[in-house]
Design an enzyme around this catalytic site. Structure first.
Site, PDB file in Angstrom:
ATOM      1  CB  VAL A  35      -0.941  -0.009   1.218  1.00 58.41           C
ATOM      2  CG1 VAL A  35      -1.704   1.295   1.317  1.00 58.41           C
ATOM      3  CG2 VAL A  35      -1.892  -1.192   1.146  1.00 58.41           C
ATOM      4  CB  VAL A  60       1.480  -3.192   9.355  1.00 57.07           C
ATOM      5  CG1 VAL A  60       0.616  -3.021   8.119  1.00 57.07           C
ATOM      6  CG2 VAL A  60       1.569  -1.870  10.129  1.00 57.07           C
ATOM      7  CG  HIS A 101     -13.758 -44.576  16.322  1.00 56.29           C
ATOM      8  ND1 HIS A 101     -13.296 -43.917  15.202  1.00 56.29           N
ATOM      9  CD2 HIS A 101     -14.948 -45.133  15.990  1.00 56.29           C
ATOM     10  CE1 HIS A 101     -14.171 -44.077  14.225  1.00 56.29           C
ATOM     11  NE2 HIS A 101     -15.189 -44.804  14.679  1.00 56.29           N
TER      12      HIS A 101
HETATM   13  P1  NAD Z   1       1.546  -9.542  12.301  1.00 54.37           P
HETATM   14  O1  NAD Z   1       2.995  -9.335  12.497  1.00 54.37           O
HETATM   15  O2  NAD Z   1       0.921 -10.839  12.652  1.00 54.37           O
HETATM   16  O3  NAD Z   1       1.160  -9.278  10.765  1.00 54.37           O
HETATM   17  C1  NAD Z   1       1.432  -8.082  10.110  1.00 54.37           C
HETATM   18  C2  NAD Z   1       1.486  -8.366   8.626  1.00 54.37           C
HETATM   19  O4  NAD Z   1       1.498  -7.131   7.963  1.00 54.37           O
HETATM   20  C3  NAD Z   1       2.737  -9.120   8.197  1.00 54.37           C
HETATM   21  O5  NAD Z   1       2.376 -10.219   7.399  1.00 54.37           O
HETATM   22  C4  NAD Z   1       3.536  -8.080   7.412  1.00 54.37           C
HETATM   23  O6  NAD Z   1       4.297  -8.641   6.367  1.00 54.37           O
HETATM   24  C5  NAD Z   1       2.424  -7.205   6.893  1.00 54.37           C
HETATM   25  N1  NAD Z   1       2.833  -5.825   6.591  1.00 54.37           N
HETATM   26  C6  NAD Z   1       3.659  -5.038   7.303  1.00 54.37           C
HETATM   27  N2  NAD Z   1       3.741  -3.816   6.729  1.00 54.37           N
HETATM   28  C7  NAD Z   1       2.928  -3.844   5.640  1.00 54.37           C
HETATM   29  C8  NAD Z   1       2.547  -2.897   4.654  1.00 54.37           C
HETATM   30  N3  NAD Z   1       3.048  -1.648   4.668  1.00 54.37           N
HETATM   31  N4  NAD Z   1       1.690  -3.270   3.680  1.00 54.37           N
HETATM   32  C9  NAD Z   1       1.172  -4.534   3.660  1.00 54.37           C
HETATM   33  N5  NAD Z   1       1.495  -5.479   4.576  1.00 54.37           N
HETATM   34  C10 NAD Z   1       2.345  -5.137   5.554  1.00 54.37           C
HETATM   35  O7  NAD Z   1       0.863  -8.315  13.068  1.00 54.37           O
HETATM   36  P2  NAD Z   1      -0.654  -8.056  13.473  1.00 54.37           P
HETATM   37  O8  NAD Z   1      -1.586  -8.893  12.677  1.00 54.37           O
HETATM   38  O9  NAD Z   1      -0.792  -6.589  13.470  1.00 54.37           O
HETATM   39  O10 NAD Z   1      -0.686  -8.574  14.961  1.00 54.37           O
HETATM   40  C11 NAD Z   1       0.147  -7.957  15.948  1.00 54.37           C
HETATM   41  C12 NAD Z   1       0.519  -8.931  17.023  1.00 54.37           C
HETATM   42  O11 NAD Z   1      -0.608  -9.275  17.799  1.00 54.37           O
HETATM   43  C13 NAD Z   1       1.117 -10.186  16.461  1.00 54.37           C
HETATM   44  O12 NAD Z   1       2.448 -10.260  16.873  1.00 54.37           O
HETATM   45  C14 NAD Z   1       0.350 -11.297  17.059  1.00 54.37           C
HETATM   46  O13 NAD Z   1       1.185 -12.217  17.703  1.00 54.37           O
HETATM   47  C15 NAD Z   1      -0.579 -10.663  18.079  1.00 54.37           C
HETATM   48  N6  NAD Z   1      -1.911 -11.236  17.865  1.00 54.37           N
HETATM   49  C16 NAD Z   1      -2.080 -12.563  18.135  1.00 54.37           C
HETATM   50  C17 NAD Z   1      -3.289 -13.158  17.873  1.00 54.37           C
HETATM   51  C18 NAD Z   1      -3.448 -14.621  18.144  1.00 54.37           C
HETATM   52  O14 NAD Z   1      -2.615 -15.166  18.844  1.00 54.37           O
HETATM   53  N7  NAD Z   1      -4.481 -15.270  17.645  1.00 54.37           N
HETATM   54  C19 NAD Z   1      -4.343 -12.434  17.340  1.00 54.37           C
HETATM   55  C20 NAD Z   1      -4.134 -11.097  17.055  1.00 54.37           C
HETATM   56  C21 NAD Z   1      -2.899 -10.505  17.336  1.00 54.37           C
END
Ligand code: NAD
Ligand code: FAD
Length: 482
Positions: free
Chosen positions: A249, A281, A455
């Site tokens: 983006v 992100v 099972h």
């Molecule tokens: P994330 O690190 O999981 O994912 C962020 C994604 O955004 C990555 O794939 C990255 O490559 C992408 N990205 C970064 N900059 C970008 C850009 N400019 N344009 C397009 N894509 C881009 O981070 P999140 O989803 O924001 O979550 C944050 C944290 O919260 C995570 O570390 C996660 O562990 C935690 N979290 C955990 C859970 C869970 O355990 N189920 C749920 C939600 C959040």
């Protein structure tokens, strides 16, 4: 409030409040400082309970039930008529769950004799044996300095901002805003196909939004086992999540009540319009106002609080845990670190096993794993054997209408030791605990093969996956060629 404590915990999220409770159990005179105000009320529970794990799971559950009622009941012979969703009611249910749980944490602190100090904590001096912590109460009363022998920093994290898509909390929101949409956006853009993007993107897609997810990396779910990311991408796209990898983006602007997003796809600029845009992100450690100029606490070059494997900072008696320090940003990791830090202070030789921290993405089906992926195991020099079993051949999964996905195990071919388990399945987040427990007990594939699984259960697919690692799954054709 006392002037002096054995232990002060700064931050009352899952890491901080568990540390405080464990400390009280061990006889420490403990205070937990938490500044959060959620919906007008001071609140414990941190990101996870207020605007993270719990409210997102409440919305995932409501939206899943809505989608199931709309599309999945007919094959059971159940007629429902028109299925509708009342968004205000759904949000009210979520808020009720959050309120109940955060009040429960307040009750636990009180019941354990922990003082919850409502306000902002700042470590002024962590070098002396009596640590000095500034406390600025939420109610505006006078700021004071209190002391403690030990301090645990547990200030958590906040969403990362990107200059190309500035959050305005109306049209462009972060994960917190995406838990509060008052109506279903017709078109929803999501930046980042990480955990939050997939979970919250799924919520609003199930409710009827057209959802486009932009991911800058060329590989979908790059940290997962390749077989898992491939299967998850296929299933989520089939559900209608429009996932665009390798798409950056470059700008997001609000014009006439719409968000105009421009992307760069292999050098070509494209523009699309959305009603709402979620920026997710990643998250960064939250340190604003946490450390005084002379606190003495060292940071890493990535801005995290520097700690060793036992969460000890460079200062004697000062620990840091959870999202503030290295490692995955997960509530269960923060909780176990909090307990470890306190037990270490108490003199016990406990250690969190960072090799068995589980990851779960709560989509449907869920995506979960523990330990090494096949690719990581090879990189580490293991001679690898794998076993995989499809849920489409598991009777219980089929009876439940949940025949999508698989269970995969990764093992060392020489020692037979289980190195990892990777699951795409309804309930993957529960199933994967079998892999975690087996790994903690240094289980071999043979150990698991020799066990009797009930099972019909989905767990039988775990059994079949470990059998298949040696070419002996019963409900798959694995006959040796003569
Ligand atoms: P994330 O690190 O999981 O994912 C962020 C994604 O955004 C990555 O794939 C990255 O490559 C992408 N990205 C970064 N900059 C970008 C850009 N400019 N344009 C397009 N894509 C881009 O981070 P999140 O989803 O924001 O979550 C944050 C944290 O919260 C995570 O570390 C996660 O562990 C935690 N979290 C955990 C859970 C869970 O355990 N189920 C749920 C939600 C959040
Ligand atoms: P936090 O929960 O962030 O708590 C820190 C607390 O410290 C905050 O309440 C803050 O107000 C307070 N604080 C900060 N500085 C000060 C100060 N100076 N004085 C006083 N108080 C202070 N993780 C999972 O494991 N499973 C999930 O399903 C999951 N879902 C998520 C969904 C979303 C939408 C988000 C955003 C996150 C999710 N996470 C999930 C991640 C999880 O919420 C975090 O990993 C976890 O909350 C970290 O716990 P913590 O105690 O380190 O920090």
């Amino acid at each position: 409030m006392k002037q002096s404590y054995d232990l002060i915990v700064i931050g009352g999220g899952p890491g901080g409040y568990e540390a405080a409770i464990r400390a009280a159990q061990l006889g420490f005179n403990t205070a937990c400082i938490e500044k959060r105000v959620h919906k007008g009320e001071p609140a414990l529970g941190g990101t996870c309970l207020n605007v993270g794990c719990i409210p997102s799971k409440a919305l995932l559950e409501s939206s899943h039930r809505y989608e199931a009622a709309k599309h999945d009941l007919a094959e059971h012979g159940i007629t429902t008529g028109d299925v509708t969703i009342d968004i205000a009611k759904m949000l009210e249910r979520k808020d009720g769950i959050v309120k109940g749980l955060t009040a429960g944490v307040a009750g636990l602190l009180k019941g354990n004799g922990v003082d919850w100090l409502q306000g902002m904590g700042k470590l002024l001096d962590g070098k002396s044996s009596e640590k000095q912590v500034e406390f600025a109460p939420l109610d505006g009363s006078e700021t004071t300095v209190i002391t403690a022998k030990y301090v645990i920093l547990a200030a958590g994290s906040v969403p990362v901002d990107i200059p190309v898509a500035k959050v305005d909390n109306e049209f462009i929101v972060d994960s917190t805003g995406a838990l509060e949409f008052g109506e279903i956006p017709k078109r929803l853009g999501v930046i980042g196909a990480g955990v939050i993007g997939l979970e919250l993107g799924s919520v609003w897609r199930r409710l009827g939004a057209e959802v486009v997810v932009y991911e800058a990396l060329p590989q979908f779910l790059a940290s997962a086992d390749k077989a898992v990311s491939k299967e998850a991408e296929k299933l989520l796209k089939k559900q209608g999540l429009d996932i665009r990898v390798d798409t950056k983006v470059t700008s997001a602007e609000v014009k006439d009540g719409q968000v105009v997003v421009t992307t760069d796809v292999k050098g070509e600029a494209k523009t699309e319009t959305f009603d709402k845009l979620i920026v997710c992100v990643g998250r960064r450690a939250y340190k604003e106002g946490l450390l005084g100029e002379n606190s003495g606490v060292e940071l890493t070059d990535r801005g995290l609080v520097a700690v060793d494997d036992q969460c000890k900072t460079n200062l004697e008696g000062v620990y840091a845990i959870g999202d503030l320090v290295r490692g995955p940003m997960l509530a269960h990791k923060a909780m176990e670190e909090g307990v470890m830090a306190v037990e270490r202070i108490h003199g016990e030789k406990v250690q969190v096993n960072y090799d068995t921290i589980i990851s779960v993405i709560y989509t449907h089906p869920e995506i979960a794993w523990v330990g090494l992926t096949e690719e990581q195991a090879k990189e580490k020099g293991h001679e690898v054997k794998t076993g995989q079993f499809s849920l489409a051949a598991n009777g219980r999964a089929l009876a439940a209408g949940e025949g999508q996905g698989f269970i995969k195990v990764v093992a060392d071919a020489k020692t037979d030791r289980l190195l990892g388990m990777h699951v795409v399945a309804a309930g993957a987040g529960e199933i994967v605990h079998q892999g975690m427990i087996a790994m903690e007990f240094v289980s071999s594939i043979e150990d698991l093969q020799l066990m009797t699984f009930a099972h019909p259960t989905v767990s039988e697919a775990v059994h079949e996956a470990v059998l298949s690692a040696d070419g002996r799954a019963i409900h798959a054709i694995q006959r040796k060629k003569k």
